[in-house]
Design a protein around this motif. Structure first.
Motif, PDB file in Angstrom:
ATOM      1  N   ARG A 120       0.851  -1.197   0.000  1.00 31.54           N
ATOM      2  CA  ARG A 120       0.000   0.000   0.000  1.00 31.54           C
ATOM      3  C   ARG A 120       0.884   1.244   0.000  1.00 31.54           C
ATOM      4  O   ARG A 120       1.788   1.383   0.812  1.00 31.54           O
ATOM      5  N   TYR A 121       0.584   2.170  -0.933  1.00 28.46           N
ATOM      6  CA  TYR A 121       1.276   3.459  -0.980  1.00 28.46           C
ATOM      7  C   TYR A 121       0.572   4.354   0.036  1.00 28.46           C
ATOM      8  O   TYR A 121      -0.550   4.779  -0.167  1.00 28.46           O
ATOM      9  N   THR A 122       1.250   4.633   1.168  1.00 31.42           N
ATOM     10  CA  THR A 122       0.584   5.334   2.259  1.00 31.42           C
ATOM     11  C   THR A 122       0.791   6.845   2.271  1.00 31.42           C
ATOM     12  O   THR A 122      -0.112   7.576   2.657  1.00 31.42           O
ATOM     13  N   ARG A 123       2.001   7.315   1.873  1.00 30.53           N
ATOM     14  CA  ARG A 123       2.187   8.769   1.882  1.00 30.53           C
ATOM     15  C   ARG A 123       3.510   9.156   1.228  1.00 30.53           C
ATOM     16  O   ARG A 123       4.411   8.347   1.118  1.00 30.53           O
ATOM     17  N   MET A 124       3.578  10.416   0.841  1.00 29.99           N
ATOM     18  CA  MET A 124       4.836  10.976   0.365  1.00 29.99           C
ATOM     19  C   MET A 124       5.498  11.627   1.571  1.00 29.99           C
ATOM     20  O   MET A 124       4.924  12.498   2.212  1.00 29.99           O
ATOM     21  N   VAL A 125       6.690  11.177   1.893  1.00 33.99           N
ATOM     22  CA  VAL A 125       7.412  11.679   3.055  1.00 33.99           C
ATOM     23  C   VAL A 125       8.090  12.999   2.724  1.00 33.99           C
ATOM     24  O   VAL A 125       8.023  13.959   3.489  1.00 33.99           O
ATOM     25  N   SER A 126       8.748  13.059   1.564  1.00 39.01           N
ATOM     26  CA  SER A 126       9.418  14.297   1.144  1.00 39.01           C
ATOM     27  C   SER A 126       9.544  14.305  -0.376  1.00 39.01           C
ATOM     28  O   SER A 126       9.492  13.256  -1.017  1.00 39.01           O
ATOM     29  N   ASP A 127       9.716  15.499  -0.928  1.00 40.70           N
ATOM     30  CA  ASP A 127       9.846  15.638  -2.378  1.00 40.70           C
ATOM     31  C   ASP A 127      10.716  16.842  -2.685  1.00 40.70           C
ATOM     32  O   ASP A 127      10.296  17.980  -2.512  1.00 40.70           O
ATOM     33  N   SER A 128      11.945  16.576  -3.120  1.00 43.12           N
ATOM     34  CA  SER A 128      12.860  17.654  -3.491  1.00 43.12           C
ATOM     35  C   SER A 128      13.132  17.648  -4.999  1.00 43.12           C
ATOM     36  O   SER A 128      14.100  18.231  -5.461  1.00 43.12           O
ATOM     37  N   ARG A 129      12.251  16.974  -5.761  1.00 45.10           N
ATOM     38  CA  ARG A 129      12.454  16.869  -7.206  1.00 45.10           C
ATOM     39  C   ARG A 129      12.281  18.218  -7.885  1.00 45.10           C
ATOM     40  O   ARG A 129      11.520  19.077  -7.425  1.00 45.10           O
ATOM     41  N   CYS A 130      12.983  18.382  -8.978  1.00 47.81           N
ATOM     42  CA  CYS A 130      12.894  19.590  -9.783  1.00 47.81           C
ATOM     43  C   CYS A 130      11.510  19.662 -10.426  1.00 47.81           C
ATOM     44  O   CYS A 130      11.030  18.698 -11.003  1.00 47.81           O
ATOM     45  N   ARG A 131      10.862  20.782 -10.302  1.00 46.12           N
ATOM     46  CA  ARG A 131       9.520  20.967 -10.857  1.00 46.12           C
ATOM     47  C   ARG A 131       9.587  21.206 -12.365  1.00 46.12           C
ATOM     48  O   ARG A 131      10.588  21.706 -12.873  1.00 46.12           O
ATOM     49  N   PRO A 132       8.508  20.858 -13.078  1.00 44.96           N
ATOM     50  CA  PRO A 132       8.485  21.078 -14.526  1.00 44.96           C
ATOM     51  C   PRO A 132       8.736  22.548 -14.862  1.00 44.96           C
ATOM     52  O   PRO A 132       8.356  23.449 -14.123  1.00 44.96           O
ATOM     53  N   ALA A 133       9.406  22.771 -15.981  1.00 46.00           N
ATOM     54  CA  ALA A 133       9.714  24.111 -16.511  1.00 46.00           C
ATOM     55  C   ALA A 133      10.699  24.879 -15.631  1.00 46.00           C
ATOM     56  O   ALA A 133      10.805  26.085 -15.754  1.00 46.00           O
ATOM     57  N   MET A 134      11.392  24.184 -14.739  1.00 45.65           N
ATOM     58  CA  MET A 134      12.407  24.838 -13.915  1.00 45.65           C
ATOM     59  C   MET A 134      13.771  24.262 -14.285  1.00 45.65           C
ATOM     60  O   MET A 134      13.878  23.096 -14.653  1.00 45.65           O
ATOM     61  N   THR A 135      14.790  25.075 -14.169  1.00 42.86           N
ATOM     62  CA  THR A 135      16.152  24.613 -14.384  1.00 42.86           C
ATOM     63  C   THR A 135      16.760  24.337 -13.019  1.00 42.86           C
ATOM     64  O   THR A 135      16.793  25.221 -12.167  1.00 42.86           O
ATOM     65  N   CYS A 136      17.236  23.104 -12.826  1.00 45.23           N
ATOM     66  CA  CYS A 136      17.772  22.705 -11.530  1.00 45.23           C
ATOM     67  C   CYS A 136      19.181  22.161 -11.705  1.00 45.23           C
ATOM     68  O   CYS A 136      19.499  21.531 -12.714  1.00 45.23           O
ATOM     69  N   VAL A 137      20.004  22.377 -10.699  1.00 43.76           N
ATOM     70  CA  VAL A 137      21.363  21.853 -10.700  1.00 43.76           C
ATOM     71  C   VAL A 137      21.315  20.358 -10.394  1.00 43.76           C
ATOM     72  O   VAL A 137      22.067  19.567 -10.932  1.00 43.76           O
ATOM     73  N   TRP A 138      20.408  19.957  -9.505  1.00 42.10           N
ATOM     74  CA  TRP A 138      20.259  18.569  -9.094  1.00 42.10           C
ATOM     75  C   TRP A 138      18.819  18.142  -9.355  1.00 42.10           C
ATOM     76  O   TRP A 138      17.875  18.897  -9.115  1.00 42.10           O
ATOM     77  N   GLN A 139      18.635  16.919  -9.841  1.00 35.00           N
ATOM     78  CA  GLN A 139      17.316  16.403 -10.170  1.00 35.00           C
ATOM     79  C   GLN A 139      16.412  16.308  -8.945  1.00 35.00           C
ATOM     80  O   GLN A 139      15.210  16.509  -9.024  1.00 35.00           O
ATOM     81  N   GLY A 140      16.971  16.003  -7.785  1.00 32.08           N
ATOM     82  CA  GLY A 140      16.184  15.854  -6.567  1.00 32.08           C
ATOM     83  C   GLY A 140      15.612  14.461  -6.445  1.00 32.08           C
ATOM     84  O   GLY A 140      15.734  13.632  -7.346  1.00 32.08           O
TER      85      GLY A 140
END
Length: 145
Positions: free
Chosen positions: A69-89
Protein backbone atom coordinates in the motif's frame (compact mmCIF):
# COMPACT_ATOMS: atom_id res chain seq x y z
CA UNK A 1 -33.21 45.44 20.09
CA UNK A 2 -29.55 45.03 19.12
CA UNK A 3 -29.13 42.46 21.87
CA UNK A 4 -32.02 40.44 20.45
CA UNK A 5 -30.46 40.46 16.94
CA UNK A 6 -27.11 39.40 18.40
CA UNK A 7 -28.75 36.54 20.33
CA UNK A 8 -30.69 35.43 17.23
CA UNK A 9 -27.50 35.49 15.14
CA UNK A 10 -25.63 33.51 17.78
CA UNK A 11 -28.45 30.96 17.93
CA UNK A 12 -28.45 30.60 14.11
CA UNK A 13 -24.68 30.09 14.12
CA UNK A 14 -24.98 27.38 16.80
CA UNK A 15 -27.70 25.57 14.80
CA UNK A 16 -25.52 25.61 11.65
CA UNK A 17 -22.46 24.42 13.57
CA UNK A 18 -24.34 21.55 15.21
CA UNK A 19 -26.02 20.64 11.92
CA UNK A 20 -22.67 20.48 10.13
CA UNK A 21 -21.31 18.08 12.71
CA UNK A 22 -24.38 15.85 12.66
CA UNK A 23 -23.74 14.56 9.13
CA UNK A 24 -20.36 13.22 10.27
CA UNK A 25 -21.79 11.70 13.45
CA UNK A 26 -24.65 10.07 11.56
CA UNK A 27 -22.26 8.01 9.48
CA UNK A 28 -22.84 9.77 6.17
CA UNK A 29 -19.65 9.72 4.12
CA UNK A 30 -17.67 12.90 3.97
CA UNK A 31 -16.12 13.39 0.53
CA UNK A 32 -12.34 13.68 0.36
CA UNK A 33 -11.17 17.23 -0.05
CA UNK A 34 -8.33 18.42 -2.23
CA UNK A 35 -5.05 16.76 -1.33
CA UNK A 36 -6.77 13.97 0.60
CA UNK A 37 -6.53 10.43 -0.76
CA UNK A 38 -9.67 8.62 -1.82
CA UNK A 39 -10.63 5.59 0.26
CA UNK A 40 -8.19 2.73 -0.36
CA UNK A 41 -8.91 0.28 -3.10
CA UNK A 42 -7.11 -2.93 -3.92
CA UNK A 43 -5.76 -3.96 -7.29
CA UNK A 44 -4.48 -7.42 -8.10
CA UNK A 45 -1.22 -7.79 -10.00
CA UNK A 46 1.01 -10.59 -11.16
CA UNK A 47 4.41 -11.04 -9.53
CA UNK A 48 7.50 -10.13 -11.56
CA UNK A 49 5.93 -6.94 -12.86
CA UNK A 50 5.30 -3.26 -12.34
CA UNK A 51 2.16 -1.86 -10.73
CA UNK A 52 1.12 1.79 -10.44
CA UNK A 53 -0.61 2.73 -7.19
CA UNK A 54 -2.46 5.92 -6.36
CA UNK A 55 -1.96 7.38 -2.91
CA UNK A 56 -3.87 5.14 -0.47
CA UNK A 57 -4.23 2.30 -2.97
CA UNK A 58 -3.08 -1.26 -2.33
CA UNK A 59 -1.83 -4.04 -4.61
CA UNK A 60 -2.34 -7.71 -3.80
CA UNK A 61 0.38 -9.80 -5.44
CA UNK A 62 -1.13 -12.89 -7.08
CA UNK A 63 0.18 -16.21 -5.79
CA UNK A 64 1.92 -14.57 -2.82
CA UNK A 65 0.83 -13.61 0.65
CA UNK A 66 1.84 -10.00 0.00
CA UNK A 67 0.11 -6.65 -0.30
CA UNK A 68 1.74 -3.27 -0.90
CA UNK A 69 0.00 0.00 0.00
CA UNK A 70 1.28 3.46 -0.98
CA UNK A 71 0.58 5.33 2.26
CA UNK A 72 2.19 8.77 1.88
CA UNK A 73 4.84 10.98 0.37
CA UNK A 74 7.41 11.68 3.05
CA UNK A 75 9.42 14.30 1.14
CA UNK A 76 9.85 15.64 -2.38
CA UNK A 77 12.86 17.65 -3.49
CA UNK A 78 12.45 16.87 -7.21
CA UNK A 79 12.89 19.59 -9.78
CA UNK A 80 9.52 20.97 -10.86
CA UNK A 81 8.49 21.08 -14.53
CA UNK A 82 9.71 24.11 -16.51
CA UNK A 83 12.41 24.84 -13.92
CA UNK A 84 16.15 24.61 -14.38
CA UNK A 85 17.77 22.70 -11.53
CA UNK A 86 21.36 21.85 -10.70
CA UNK A 87 20.26 18.57 -9.09
CA UNK A 88 17.32 16.40 -10.17
CA UNK A 89 16.18 15.85 -6.57
CA UNK A 90 14.42 12.87 -5.03
CA UNK A 91 11.11 11.84 -3.59
CA UNK A 92 10.74 9.62 -0.53
CA UNK A 93 7.57 7.54 -0.32
CA UNK A 94 6.20 5.37 2.49
CA UNK A 95 4.68 1.96 1.85
CA UNK A 96 2.93 -0.56 4.08
CA UNK A 97 4.03 -4.11 3.21
CA UNK A 98 1.77 -6.84 4.59
CA UNK A 99 1.42 -10.60 4.74
CA UNK A 100 -2.34 -10.82 5.35
CA UNK A 101 -2.29 -14.61 5.88
CA UNK A 102 0.23 -14.28 8.69
CA UNK A 103 -1.12 -11.02 10.08
CA UNK A 104 2.27 -9.35 9.80
CA UNK A 105 3.27 -6.04 8.28
CA UNK A 106 6.07 -3.51 8.14
CA UNK A 107 6.61 -0.05 6.72
CA UNK A 108 9.28 0.91 4.22
CA UNK A 109 10.46 4.28 2.94
CA UNK A 110 11.70 4.05 -0.62
CA UNK A 111 13.54 6.77 -2.53
CA UNK A 112 13.26 7.73 -6.20
CA UNK A 113 17.03 8.11 -6.46
CA UNK A 114 20.06 6.51 -4.81
CA UNK A 115 21.48 9.57 -3.06
CA UNK A 116 19.48 9.62 0.18
CA UNK A 117 18.26 6.09 0.77
CA UNK A 118 17.22 2.73 -0.62
CA UNK A 119 15.17 2.40 -3.78
CA UNK A 120 14.18 -1.19 -2.89
CA UNK A 121 13.50 -3.44 0.06
CA UNK A 122 12.91 -7.15 0.66
CA UNK A 123 9.83 -8.49 2.41
CA UNK A 124 7.94 -11.81 2.36
CA UNK A 125 10.50 -13.41 0.03
CA UNK A 126 9.97 -10.61 -2.50
CA UNK A 127 11.87 -7.54 -3.63
CA UNK A 128 9.84 -4.31 -3.84
CA UNK A 129 11.48 -1.51 -5.84
CA UNK A 130 10.27 2.05 -6.40
CA UNK A 131 10.41 2.56 -10.17
CA UNK A 132 8.87 6.00 -10.60
CA UNK A 133 6.83 8.71 -8.90
CA UNK A 134 4.12 10.76 -10.61
CA UNK A 135 4.76 14.45 -11.11
CA UNK A 136 2.33 15.43 -8.34
CA UNK A 137 3.27 12.52 -6.05
CA UNK A 138 -0.22 11.03 -6.22
CA UNK A 139 1.01 7.92 -8.09
CA UNK A 140 3.93 5.58 -7.57
CA UNK A 141 5.04 2.66 -9.70
CA UNK A 142 6.67 -0.26 -7.90
CA UNK A 143 8.26 -3.43 -9.27
CA UNK A 144 7.75 -6.68 -7.40
CA UNK A 145 10.14 -9.55 -8.02
Amino acid sequence: MDLQRFAAGLFAFAVVAVGAGSSVASGHPVPAGPGQPAPPSTVSTAPQGDVTLRLGQEAAIQGKDLTIRYTRMVSDSRCRPAMTCVWQGEATLAFLLSEPGRGESTTAELHSGPRTGPQATSYAASRVELVSVGEDGQEATVRVS
